[in-house]
Scaffold this active site. Structure first.
Site, mmCIF file in Angstrom:
data_model
loop_
_atom_site.group_PDB
_atom_site.id
_atom_site.type_symbol
_atom_site.label_atom_id
_atom_site.label_comp_id
_atom_site.label_asym_id
_atom_site.label_seq_id
_atom_site.Cartn_x
_atom_site.Cartn_y
_atom_site.Cartn_z
ATOM 1 N N GLU A 1 0.842 -1.200 0.000
ATOM 2 C CA GLU A 1 0.000 0.000 0.000
ATOM 3 C C GLU A 1 0.877 1.249 0.000
ATOM 4 O OE1 GLU A 1 -2.393 1.563 -0.780
ATOM 5 O OE2 GLU A 1 -4.016 1.581 0.689
ATOM 6 N N ASP A 2 0.328 2.347 -0.509
ATOM 7 C CA ASP A 2 1.090 3.591 -0.545
ATOM 8 C C ASP A 2 1.272 4.203 0.839
ATOM 9 O OD1 ASP A 2 -1.624 4.238 -0.314
ATOM 10 O OD2 ASP A 2 -1.683 5.539 -2.079
ATOM 11 N N ASP B 1 -2.924 5.604 6.965
ATOM 12 C CA ASP B 1 -3.400 6.834 7.583
ATOM 13 C C ASP B 1 -4.171 6.434 8.849
ATOM 14 O OD1 ASP B 1 -3.794 9.712 7.410
ATOM 15 O OD2 ASP B 1 -5.838 9.301 6.796
ATOM 16 N N PHE C 1 -0.580 16.398 4.195
ATOM 17 C CA PHE C 1 -1.123 15.720 3.019
ATOM 18 C C PHE C 1 -0.063 15.674 1.922
ATOM 19 C CE2 PHE C 1 -3.700 14.639 -0.566
ATOM 20 C CZ PHE C 1 -4.595 13.746 -0.003
ATOM 21 N N ARG D 1 -0.256 11.758 -9.352
ATOM 22 C CA ARG D 1 0.233 10.399 -9.121
ATOM 23 C C ARG D 1 1.559 10.127 -9.835
ATOM 24 N NH1 ARG D 1 -3.790 7.331 -6.570
ATOM 25 N NH2 ARG D 1 -5.931 7.731 -7.169
HETATM 26 P P1 IMP Z 1 -6.688 4.749 5.774
HETATM 27 O O1 IMP Z 1 -7.732 3.702 5.538
HETATM 28 O O2 IMP Z 1 -7.225 5.905 6.535
HETATM 29 O O3 IMP Z 1 -5.415 4.219 6.361
HETATM 30 O O4 IMP Z 1 -6.434 5.422 4.379
HETATM 31 C C1 IMP Z 1 -5.422 5.107 3.533
HETATM 32 C C2 IMP Z 1 -5.715 5.781 2.218
HETATM 33 O O5 IMP Z 1 -5.995 7.171 2.370
HETATM 34 C C3 IMP Z 1 -4.499 5.707 1.344
HETATM 35 O O6 IMP Z 1 -4.468 4.540 0.595
HETATM 36 C C4 IMP Z 1 -4.651 6.947 0.494
HETATM 37 O O7 IMP Z 1 -5.479 6.650 -0.606
HETATM 38 C C5 IMP Z 1 -5.380 7.931 1.363
HETATM 39 N N1 IMP Z 1 -4.454 8.911 1.979
HETATM 40 C C6 IMP Z 1 -4.181 9.062 3.290
HETATM 41 N N2 IMP Z 1 -3.309 10.045 3.513
HETATM 42 C C7 IMP Z 1 -2.982 10.531 2.299
HETATM 43 C C8 IMP Z 1 -2.077 11.575 1.845
HETATM 44 O O8 IMP Z 1 -1.383 12.261 2.611
HETATM 45 N N3 IMP Z 1 -2.031 11.768 0.507
HETATM 46 C C9 IMP Z 1 -2.752 11.048 -0.383
HETATM 47 N N4 IMP Z 1 -3.591 10.053 -0.018
HETATM 48 C C10 IMP Z 1 -3.724 9.810 1.318
HETATM 49 MG MG MG Z 2 -4.818 4.483 -1.645
#
Ligand code: IMP
Ligand code: MG
Length: 183
Positions: A100-101, A104, A155, A168
């Site tokens: 995963e990228d 969060d 962000f 991207r």
């Molecule tokens: P989580 O389920 O809250 O952990 O969300 C993860 C997803 O939120 C990632 O796969 C991203 O798509 C998006 N995301 C969270 N923080 C960022 C950021 O700083 N930049 C871009 N996308 C983010």
């Molecule tokens: Mg994502």
């Protein structure tokens, strides 16, 4: 590379990312001797990281992809994500590494991990390029087995990460100016 007035600063350069991804590949190789992992890239954000990472892992492997979107609400039985693209391979009995990228709140990955475990994966590990631990949702515990960088709560975009589908393709990771996403 095109310049965007919305990038406040470079957080991680192309060279820094490249060096760390190569290290992560080596760590994964060392941790999983004799394994043939199923590498699962989470679309779309993980695409550049995934493609660089797998070429730094010196193990036999198969690859597959999933995509998930959040429901927005917080009250559904299976957590609150919806799988919008599913695997074509079976995860049963496999050593799965979800790629995963960014982590969060941790919601997406904890749901996906549970889902793959429920399908009978032998082991589910997580490789995330970025982690924002200060954003973790209370009650979500998530082991990130392979982490590229821990970052502050800003962000970020680039190297797969988007804001409204833009940025991207930037080869580096930059911090987006608040006025470009908060209003
Ligand atoms: P989580 O389920 O809250 O952990 O969300 C993860 C997803 O939120 C990632 O796969 C991203 O798509 C998006 N995301 C969270 N923080 C960022 C950021 O700083 N930049 C871009 N996308 C983010
Ligand atoms: Mg994502």
């Amino acid at each position: 590379m095109y310049e965007s007035a919305c990038i406040k600063k470079t957080l991680l350069t192309e060279d820094e990312i490249k060096a760390r991804v190569s290290e992560l590949g080596r760590l994964i190789t060392e941790r999983l001797p004799g394994e043939k992992p199923l590498m699962v890239g989470i679309l779309k954000g993980a695409a550049p990281f995934f493609s660089d990472l797998i070429r730094n892992i010196d193990l036999p492997m198969t690859i597959d992809f999933m995509a998930a979107s959040s429901y927005g609400g917080s009250t559904t039985s299976s957590g609150n994500i919806r799988i919008t693209k599913d695997l074509t391979e079976s995860a049963a009995g496999r050593c799965v590494i979800i790629v995963e990228d960014i982590v969060d709140t941790g919601n997406t990955l904890s749901c996906l991990k549970k889902e793959l475990e429920s399908r009978g994966a032998a082991k589910v590990m997580i490789a995330a390029l970025l982690d924002k631990p200060s954003r973790r949702k209370p009650g979500v515990t998530l082991d990130v087995d392979f982490r590229g960088f821990t970052i502050d709560d800003e962000f970020v975009v680039g190297y797969g990460l988007d804001y409204a589908e833009d940025y991207r393709n930037l080869p580096y990771i930059g911090v987006l100016k608040e006025e470009c996403y908060k209003n």
